[in-house]
Design a protein around this motif. Structure first.
Motif, PDB file in Angstrom:
ATOM      1  N   ASP A 247       0.802  -1.226   0.000  1.00  9.19           N
ATOM      2  CA  ASP A 247       0.000   0.000   0.000  1.00  9.19           C
ATOM      3  C   ASP A 247       0.833   1.274   0.000  1.00  9.19           C
ATOM      4  N   ASP A 248       2.054   1.223   0.517  1.00  6.25           N
ATOM      5  CA  ASP A 248       2.842   2.437   0.694  1.00  6.25           C
ATOM      6  C   ASP A 248       3.748   2.712  -0.500  1.00  6.25           C
ATOM      7  N   PRO A 249       4.060   3.985  -0.760  1.00 10.75           N
ATOM      8  CA  PRO A 249       5.035   4.306  -1.803  1.00 10.75           C
ATOM      9  C   PRO A 249       6.446   3.974  -1.322  1.00 10.75           C
ATOM     10  N   VAL A 250       7.382   3.938  -2.262  1.00 11.09           N
ATOM     11  CA  VAL A 250       8.784   3.726  -1.904  1.00 11.09           C
ATOM     12  C   VAL A 250       9.318   5.000  -1.242  1.00 11.09           C
ATOM     13  N   ARG A 251       9.999   4.841  -0.119  1.00  8.58           N
ATOM     14  CA  ARG A 251      10.582   5.984   0.586  1.00  8.58           C
ATOM     15  C   ARG A 251      12.087   5.810   0.671  1.00  8.58           C
ATOM     16  N   MET A 252      12.796   6.908   0.429  1.00  8.84           N
ATOM     17  CA  MET A 252      14.247   6.877   0.544  1.00  8.84           C
ATOM     18  C   MET A 252      14.713   8.134   1.268  1.00  8.84           C
ATOM     19  N   ALA A 253      15.940   8.082   1.757  1.00 10.00           N
ATOM     20  CA  ALA A 253      16.525   9.229   2.444  1.00 10.00           C
ATOM     21  C   ALA A 253      17.960   9.406   1.979  1.00 10.00           C
ATOM     22  N   VAL A 254      18.409  10.668   1.933  1.00 12.11           N
ATOM     23  CA  VAL A 254      19.813  10.998   1.704  1.00 12.11           C
ATOM     24  C   VAL A 254      20.463  11.210   3.063  1.00 12.11           C
ATOM     25  N   LEU A 255      21.619  10.549   3.295  1.00 14.36           N
ATOM     26  CA  LEU A 255      22.306  10.650   4.570  1.00 14.36           C
ATOM     27  C   LEU A 255      23.751  11.066   4.370  1.00 14.36           C
ATOM     28  N   ILE A 256      24.307  11.753   5.348  1.00 13.48           N
ATOM     29  CA  ILE A 256      25.733  12.056   5.362  1.00 13.48           C
ATOM     30  C   ILE A 256      26.300  11.527   6.672  1.00 13.48           C
ATOM     31  N   ASP A 257      27.244  10.610   6.564  1.00 13.38           N
ATOM     32  CA  ASP A 257      27.849   9.956   7.736  1.00 13.38           C
ATOM     33  C   ASP A 257      26.783   9.367   8.655  1.00 13.38           C
ATOM     34  N   GLY A 258      25.719   8.810   8.059  1.00 14.18           N
ATOM     35  CA  GLY A 258      24.674   8.154   8.825  1.00 14.18           C
ATOM     36  C   GLY A 258      23.585   9.071   9.339  1.00 14.18           C
ATOM     37  N   GLN A 259      23.719  10.383   9.152  1.00 15.90           N
ATOM     38  CA  GLN A 259      22.714  11.333   9.616  1.00 15.90           C
ATOM     39  C   GLN A 259      21.816  11.745   8.453  1.00 15.90           C
ATOM     40  N   GLU A 260      20.498  11.685   8.685  1.00 19.36           N
ATOM     41  CA  GLU A 260      19.561  11.971   7.611  1.00 19.36           C
ATOM     42  C   GLU A 260      19.594  13.439   7.227  1.00 19.36           C
ATOM     43  N   VAL A 261      19.673  13.693   5.913  1.00 18.00           N
ATOM     44  CA  VAL A 261      19.646  15.055   5.371  1.00 18.00           C
ATOM     45  C   VAL A 261      18.230  15.405   4.904  1.00 18.00           C
ATOM     46  N   GLN A 262      17.620  14.515   4.141  1.00 16.10           N
ATOM     47  CA  GLN A 262      16.275  14.766   3.631  1.00 16.10           C
ATOM     48  C   GLN A 262      15.654  13.444   3.209  1.00 16.10           C
ATOM     49  N   ARG A 263      14.312  13.383   3.311  1.00 20.01           N
ATOM     50  CA  ARG A 263      13.572  12.171   2.989  1.00 20.01           C
ATOM     51  C   ARG A 263      12.666  12.438   1.783  1.00 20.01           C
ATOM     52  N   PHE A 264      12.444  11.389   0.950  1.00 21.51           N
ATOM     53  CA  PHE A 264      11.655  11.547  -0.273  1.00 21.51           C
ATOM     54  C   PHE A 264      10.719  10.356  -0.458  1.00 21.51           C
ATOM     55  N   GLU A 265       9.594  10.612  -1.131  1.00 19.94           N
ATOM     56  CA  GLU A 265       8.772   9.554  -1.695  1.00 19.94           C
ATOM     57  C   GLU A 265       9.145   9.414  -3.162  1.00 19.94           C
ATOM     58  N   VAL A 266       9.537   8.231  -3.567  1.00 18.79           N
ATOM     59  CA  VAL A 266      10.017   8.011  -4.927  1.00 18.79           C
ATOM     60  C   VAL A 266       8.841   7.607  -5.808  1.00 18.79           C
TER      61      VAL A 266
END
Length: 810
Positions: free
Chosen positions: A271-290
């Motif tokens: 049911d859910d869309p694909v979600r991804m995140a951009v990280l730098i050294d393991g810390q999340e920068v921004q999250r997206f629905e692909v």
């Protein structure tokens, strides 16, 4: 700026810059010292002919003829065809196999009641060695390595260490051929025209990345799918089929704002869309629905505020993996015989696919010159009159490092011709130097590891290689890259040989030694096959791409630990420890491991032990749906015992062909071995493979194969019986210890020298094994013995060894 380099012109420039490498002749041979003239060991053919008929053929007739004579050709071998020494000499490979099988005790088979005595075995093996393999143990033949082209890994690493650019230009090169189990073998590293064109384009791209010779635009670095780590390499895209990350290491030159662009598409399920995140050294920068699709991928942009310049890990994380196994459902609207039918619903999986990752920045500030530019142009001329001297200094320093040896004034003069031509045509100073530097990277002196020597066509003369060639052999052996400044300085001073052991210790502690694990262990243990493993999702629903990556990491960390801690090489077989993270520990049933980090974990009280029970090895030696005793047995014979079976004869029916076979896998294989064509090899392979039946096709422990109890017991071709895989390991490290040490010595010497081993290498291999045994079989003893060996330190002229010439002249 007017760019004067075009593809055809650059090829001509390469020839001008390099001259030619004419069969590795000519040039300076300073540092090459003559060791000895080798007249060769003469074979007494009269005595050999007499002994063949009086001593050897009667024994072969007594013990071997029922399988390999009088018309019998079991295993494709007919010994009764060899009625004189000339016939034997003309088929050296066959008799080398006969020698190995008799020495190992595999032949005659132990099931035969009539067995030769130890004296009779020595009588036959001694005759074979005297007749076919005459060697001087006190003065071993070092052999000769074919002019060695840098393979893809060596090219990438060399460019990185030379220039400082982070991308991998060789990822676009065609795959390297493999010989003797490794991709650094000089004989198979050819140079097809297509590769030459790619070298030309790669050199231009490297210089474009390294040198700024125009307006300073905002730097942009694009990572293609093959430059990323993690996930599944699908060629033009890289996929994440389970929760996990794709990552790269990127250099951020200054603090500031950077733009991160991810081009991606999704495979939707649930049911859910694909979600991804951009990280730098393991810390999340921004999250997206692909939302991008296969035919229309989209770009997702994140803004990164970088406070600390330097190298950082930039990741794309897949956040919400979903998998639904195949299932059968009732379809009320469709009936058969009045009853609703059942239909199979295929498995569904949510996946993320990445096409590229781009880093731009810093944004809105003056762009500094990259470190690679500053490294090359460490001196800039203050006036036009100073430019030629500055160009000569830059070219001399760069070329000396790139070609891994001192350069002659004549060689620098040819490069200066390119610089002068570009400068006279109106190019700026930096652009003109850049053209000459580009030619350096397409020179044969860069692309090949040439070793100059006097009398290159005289096989009777042996020389120590010079110290710069020794530095290159060392660095490409342990680092898969060029010598560093310390090695080069010692070679310049003629002091490398006298400090060899200290340099080995230093090099093995260097982070670049990780390349030795990835390239030697990755090919010896065939870990490079792991990405191709695709276990059936219905039969093994717990297997995932992330688990596959964990398996490889476990084996690499294990190998690295044995290397770094200088453990006895027997740990490869008997270690009661391994390296796992939480996911792999759960797969193995090991308690108390939490988190994604790998850590050393005890195997005490478990069924696991050493390499042979690690998931990576067990998975690559299985099929998609079941274990493969044949693959597992063959893998052990080839990579642990150095007694590989011969290739199967043509037209052998597969296991499933012909009469339908029922029962356990063991029973079916035993039925298969009733075929005489199959039995000779499968009697050697299958029992070894069945020892590991407690582990399924993805390395999970089991007590039953379906509804049947696992039967891991067996008997080696040499007659020793074992109860299970632990008992087999015990036999290998005791009764067959010499076979394992010889195997490891042969693999290491092959990889270190970049050539296959020949009969005249037997004394060298035996010497390496003795050195190991004298130092508790420590890993360092293996490395040092290989590096101090004649094949690593010396070379002889081209041509057949003198002993072979004598045989061929007869």
């Amino acid at each position: 700026m007017r760019h004067t380099t075009i593809l055809g012109g650059l090829l001509a420039a390469a020839v001008v810059a390099a001259g030619c490498v004419a069969s590795q002749r000519g040039g300076s041979t300073a540092g090459s010292t003559k060791v000895k003239s080798r007249a060769g060991l003469r074979v007494d053919f009269v005595r050999s002919e007499r002994d063949l008929h009086a001593q050897v053929l009667p024994l072969l007739n007594r013990y071997c003829w029922d399988c390999h004579g009088d018309g019998a050709t079991k295993g494709g071998l007919a010994l009764d065809a060899f009625t004189n020494v000339t016939a034997v000499v003309n088929d050296r490979r066959t008799w080398e196999r006969v020698l190995n099988n008799i020495e190992s005790g595999e032949m005659p088979p132990k099931k035969k009641k009539s067995q030769p005595t130890a004296k009779e075995r020595i009588q036959v093996t001694g005759w074979i060695e005297r007749t076919l393999f005459p060697v001087d143990p006190d003065h071993p033949d070092p052999g000769r390595v074919t002019l060695h082209r840098l393979n893809r890994t060596e090219y990438n690493n060399t460019v990185h260490d030379l220039v400082g650019v982070d991308f991998k230009p060789a990822e676009d090169f065609p795959p390297d051929d493999v010989g003797y189990g490794f991709d650094n073998i000089g004989d198979v590293l050819s140079l097809p025209p297509m590769l030459l064109e790619k070298y030309l384009r790669a050199a231009e791209r490297v210089m474009d990345e390294a040198i700024v010779d125009g307006p300073r635009t905002t730097p942009m670095r694009r990572f293609g799918p093959r430059e990323m780590e993690g996930g599944i390499d699908n060629g033009p895209i890289r996929g994440l089929a389970s929760a996990g990350e794709l990552w790269v290491e990127n250099s951020f030159p200054v603090a500031g704002t950077y733009s991160i662009k991810v081009r991606a598409h999704q495979q939707r399920a649930g049911d859910d869309p694909v979600r991804m995140a951009v990280l730098i050294d393991g810390q999340e920068v921004q999250r997206f629905e692909v939302k991008g699709t296969t035919s229309a991928p989209e770009v997702y942009t994140a803004e990164l505020k970088m406070a600390q310049p330097g190298r950082h890990r930039l990741s794309v994380s897949f956040l919400n993996h979903f998998y639904q196994a195949a299932k059968w459902v009732v379809v009320p609207s469709r009936k058969a015989n009045g009853k609703p039918i059942r239909e199979r619903v295929d498995p569904k999986e949510r996946n993320l696919f990445c096409h590229s990752l781009e880093v731009s920045g810093p944004l809105g500030v003056e762009v500094p010159l990259p470190e690679s530019h500053r490294r090359i142009f460490s001196r800039m001329p203050a006036t036009v009159d100073q430019e030629p001297a500055a160009a000569r200094e830059i070219l001399s320093r760069f070329t000396r490092r790139a070609w891994r040896r001192p350069v002659t004034p004549a060689e620098v003069n040819r490069l200066m011709t390119l610089y002068t031509g570009a400068r006279s045509a109106g190019d700026e100073f930096v652009s003109s130097v850049k053209q000459a530097l580009t030619a350096v990277l397409v020179s044969p002196h860069f692309l090949f590891r040439g070793e100059l020597q006097p009398e290159p066509n005289n096989p009777a003369i042996t020389y120590n290689i010079d110290e710069h060639a020794l530095a290159s052999r060392l660095s490409y052996f342990l680092w898969s890259s060029m010598p560093d400044d310390e090695l080069s300085t010692l070679a310049d001073a003629g002091k490398l040989r006298r400090t060899l052991d200290a340099q080995l210790r230093r090099m093995l502690k260097d982070p670049k030694a990780r390349a030795f694990t990835e390239n030697f262990a990755g090919q010896w243990l065939q870990l490079r096959l792991l990405p191709l493993a695709d276990p059936d999702g219905d039969k093994f629903p717990g297997f995932s791409a992330a688990l596959r990556d964990d398996m490889r990491t476990e084996t690499e960390n294990f190998f690295q630990y044995v290397l770094r801690e200088d453990r006895p090489v027997m740990d490869f077989l008997t270690a009661d420890y391994t390296f796992v993270n939480e996911r792999l520990a759960q797969h193995y049933g090991l308690p108390g491991v939490v988190g994604p980090e790998f850590r050393k974990t005890s195997l005490a009280g478990t069924a696991r032990q050493g390499l042979l029970t690690q998931g990576s090895i067990l998975t690559i030696t299985s099929t998609a749906t079941r274990t493969s005793p044949v693959k597992r047995g063959k893998w052990v014979l080839e990579n642990i015992l150095a007694t590989p079976p011969p290739p199967p004869p043509p037209n052998v029916p597969p296991l499933e062909a012909g009469e339908k076979l029922v029962g356990t896998l063991r029973h079916r294989m035993e039925k298969h071995r009733e075929n005489a064509m199959c039995a000779s090899c499968h009697d050697r392979m299958d029992p070894i493979g069945f020892a590991f039946e407690h582990f399924d096709a993805v390395g999970s422990f089991r007590e039953r194969d379906g509804t049947d109890p696992v039967e891991p017991s067996g008997e080696l071709a040499t007659g020793e019986k074992f109860a299970d895989h632990r008992d087999l390991n015990r036999l290998i490290v005791t009764t067959h210890r010499a076979d394992f040490l010889r195997c490891l010595a042969e693999k290491m010497l092959t990889y270190a020298t970049g050539r296959g081993l020949e009969y005249y290498d037997k004394p060298t291999v035996a010497g390496i094994v003795r050195s190991m045994e004298g130092r508790g079989n420590r890993f360092s003893a293996l490395i040092e013995a290989v590096v101090h060996s004649a094949p690593f330190q010396q070379r002889r002229g081209e041509g057949e060894p003198v002993s072979l010439q004598v045989a061929s002249e007869r």
